[in-house]
Design an enzyme around this catalytic site. Structure first.
Site, PDB file in Angstrom:
ATOM      1  N   GLY A 223     -14.420  33.926 -10.560  1.00 43.89           N
ATOM      2  CA  GLY A 223     -13.601  32.723 -10.371  1.00 43.89           C
ATOM      3  C   GLY A 223     -12.413  32.712 -11.325  1.00 43.89           C
ATOM      4  N   PHE A 224     -11.669  31.620 -11.267  1.00 40.33           N
ATOM      5  CA  PHE A 224     -10.480  31.472 -12.127  1.00 40.33           C
ATOM      6  C   PHE A 224     -10.856  31.582 -13.606  1.00 40.33           C
ATOM      7  CE2 PHE A 224      -8.001  27.742 -14.108  1.00 40.33           C
ATOM      8  CZ  PHE A 224      -7.023  28.563 -14.648  1.00 40.33           C
TER       9      PHE A 224
ATOM     10  N   ASN B 240     -21.198  34.716  -6.114  1.00 43.45           N
ATOM     11  CA  ASN B 240     -21.525  34.818  -4.685  1.00 43.45           C
ATOM     12  C   ASN B 240     -20.268  34.819  -3.819  1.00 43.45           C
ATOM     13  OD1 ASN B 240     -20.709  32.195  -4.725  1.00 43.45           O
ATOM     14  ND2 ASN B 240     -22.592  31.308  -3.906  1.00 43.45           N
TER      15      ASN B 240
ATOM     16  N   GLY C  92     -15.117  32.220  -5.609  1.00 36.95           N
ATOM     17  CA  GLY C  92     -14.597  33.315  -6.429  1.00 36.95           C
ATOM     18  C   GLY C  92     -13.944  34.365  -5.536  1.00 36.95           C
TER      19      GLY C  92
ATOM     20  N   LYS D  70     -26.183  22.240  -5.584  1.00 33.00           N
ATOM     21  CA  LYS D  70     -27.217  23.242  -5.882  1.00 33.00           C
ATOM     22  C   LYS D  70     -26.856  24.100  -7.102  1.00 33.00           C
ATOM     23  CE  LYS D  70     -29.324  25.600  -2.636  1.00 33.00           C
ATOM     24  NZ  LYS D  70     -29.489  26.429  -1.423  1.00 33.00           N
TER      25      LYS D  70
ATOM     26  N   ALA E  14     -20.628  25.553 -18.701  1.00 36.82           N
ATOM     27  CA  ALA E  14     -19.281  25.064 -18.405  1.00 36.82           C
ATOM     28  C   ALA E  14     -19.422  23.717 -17.729  1.00 36.82           C
ATOM     29  CB  ALA E  14     -18.555  26.050 -17.499  1.00 36.82           C
TER      30      ALA E  14
ATOM     31  N   TYR F  76     -20.174  16.841  -7.506  1.00 36.04           N
ATOM     32  CA  TYR F  76     -19.823  17.659  -8.675  1.00 36.04           C
ATOM     33  C   TYR F  76     -20.196  16.918  -9.962  1.00 36.04           C
ATOM     34  CZ  TYR F  76     -16.803  20.621 -11.647  1.00 36.04           C
ATOM     35  OH  TYR F  76     -16.302  21.465 -12.604  1.00 36.04           O
TER      36      TYR F  76
END
Ligand code: UDP
Length: 317
Positions: free
Chosen positions: A13-14, A35, A39, A94, A117, A148
């Site tokens: 990812g970033f 996964n 990303g 999840k 994170a 989130y």
């Protein structure tokens, strides 16, 4: 001497990809796990010629097995933009809950230090400004961002439980808005939207009247803060972000001016539960980690724009 070894979930990812780079530069071996739902292998494929990096195409919400020792587990896997929460609500819940549990279990079995994170979203639409770590937040659990926010609040609680009950060495970073190269061009966040729109000659879409505020941190500053936190003894959550606050309209105007485009700014509906203000109080990071951001907004935006120009040439809109 054997090298230190880190697992970085969300490594493609970033933020994860910048962390992979940083750990490799410091002489670590890195297991980059992703996964690839948000990303992108483009973010890390330049690292694959390095024998110290191993890529694992795996979903961290399933049982994860990593052979060999691990000194650190850095849990960065999660969709992280408002569009992602709408498109991937179950995966977001999840990975924050089940994924954090799996990553903590792995850290416990390997005796690794664990870093979560987490996010300024834990503060929701804050009633205290700027936000310091002792503020408990104002979160709507059933709104679109709840998937989130609540997953990350659960993740923090789970991390503290593993620390208190199992004695795992844990660290929690609350990440505020961060920008830089390798952000997804179309993830719907303010910076990728404004920069792509400006560079492509399209109108910049400011949501609401643009009076909501954010405080943008350049990715290199964030990574430095995270590395210092990992090496510190601070167990409770620590804000890492840039306190220089601005309205989203000012931010759009700055990006527009820097792209040199004659696009206009247009106003669209404000998304549900969009926080009205956000600014980190970084007193703790300053005192405990000796950290504060160094990169000025315009310098960071220049570096980011170089990346966006390259990407847009590869993927014309
Ligand atoms: N935003 C905007 N136009 C866009 C995308 C985002 O005005 O095309 C606004 C958004 O409503 C929010 C701010 O910019 O107030 C930051 O949004 P982002 O999605 O980057 O992050 P977050 O809301 O999670 O801070």
């Amino acid at each position: 001497m054997t090298k230190k070894r880190a697992l970085i979930t969300g490594g493609a990812g970033f933020l994860g990809s910048h962390l992979c780079e940083r750990f490799l530069a410091e002489g670590w071996e890195v297991v980059c796990m992703d996964n690839l739902i948000t990303g992108d292998l483009h973010n890390v494929e330049h690292l694959f010629s390095n024998p110290d990096v191993h890529f694992e195409h795996r979903d961290v919400t399933e049982y994860i097995h990593v052979p060999g020792a691990l000194d650190a587990v850095m849990h960065f896997a999660s969709p992280a933009s408002p569009i992602d929460y709408l498109e991937l609500p179950i995966q977001t819940l999840k990975v924050g809950s089940l994924g954090t549990h799996k990553a903590l279990g792995l850290a416990r079995s390997k005796g690794s230090r664990f870093l979560l994170a987490s996010t300024s979203e834990c503060y929701g639409d804050p009633l205290v400004h700027p936000q310091s770590e002792d503020y408990w937040g104002n979160v709507n659990p059933v709104g679109p961002r709840g998937v989130y926010d609540e997953a990350m609040r659960f993740a923090e609680a789970m991390t503290m439980a593993y620390h208190r009950f199992h004695g795992v060495e844990t660290r929690i970073v609350r990440i505020f808005n961060t920008y830089g190269p390798r952000m997804r061009l179309n993830d719907g966040r303010a910076l990728p939207a404004f920069m792509s729109q400006g560079l492509c000659g399209e109108d910049l879409t400011v949501f609401g009247d643009g009076s909501q505020t954010r405080s943008f941190c350049y990715v290199d500053d964030l990574v430095e803060g995270i590395c210092r936190l990992l090496g510190s003894e601070e167990v409770l959550p620590t804000n890492i972000g840039n306190p220089s606050e601005m309205t989203i309209l000012e931010f759009a105007q700055t990006v527009l001016e820097m792209t040199g485009s004659d696009s206009k700014i247009v106003f669209k509906d404000l998304p549900v539960d969009d926080p009205k203000v956000r600014q980190p109080n970084i007193d703790k990071a300053k005192a405990v980690l000796g950290w504060e951001p160094q990169v000025k907004l315009r310098d960071g935006l220049e570096r980011t724009m170089d990346y966006f120009k390259r990407r847009l040439a590869l993927e014309p809109s």
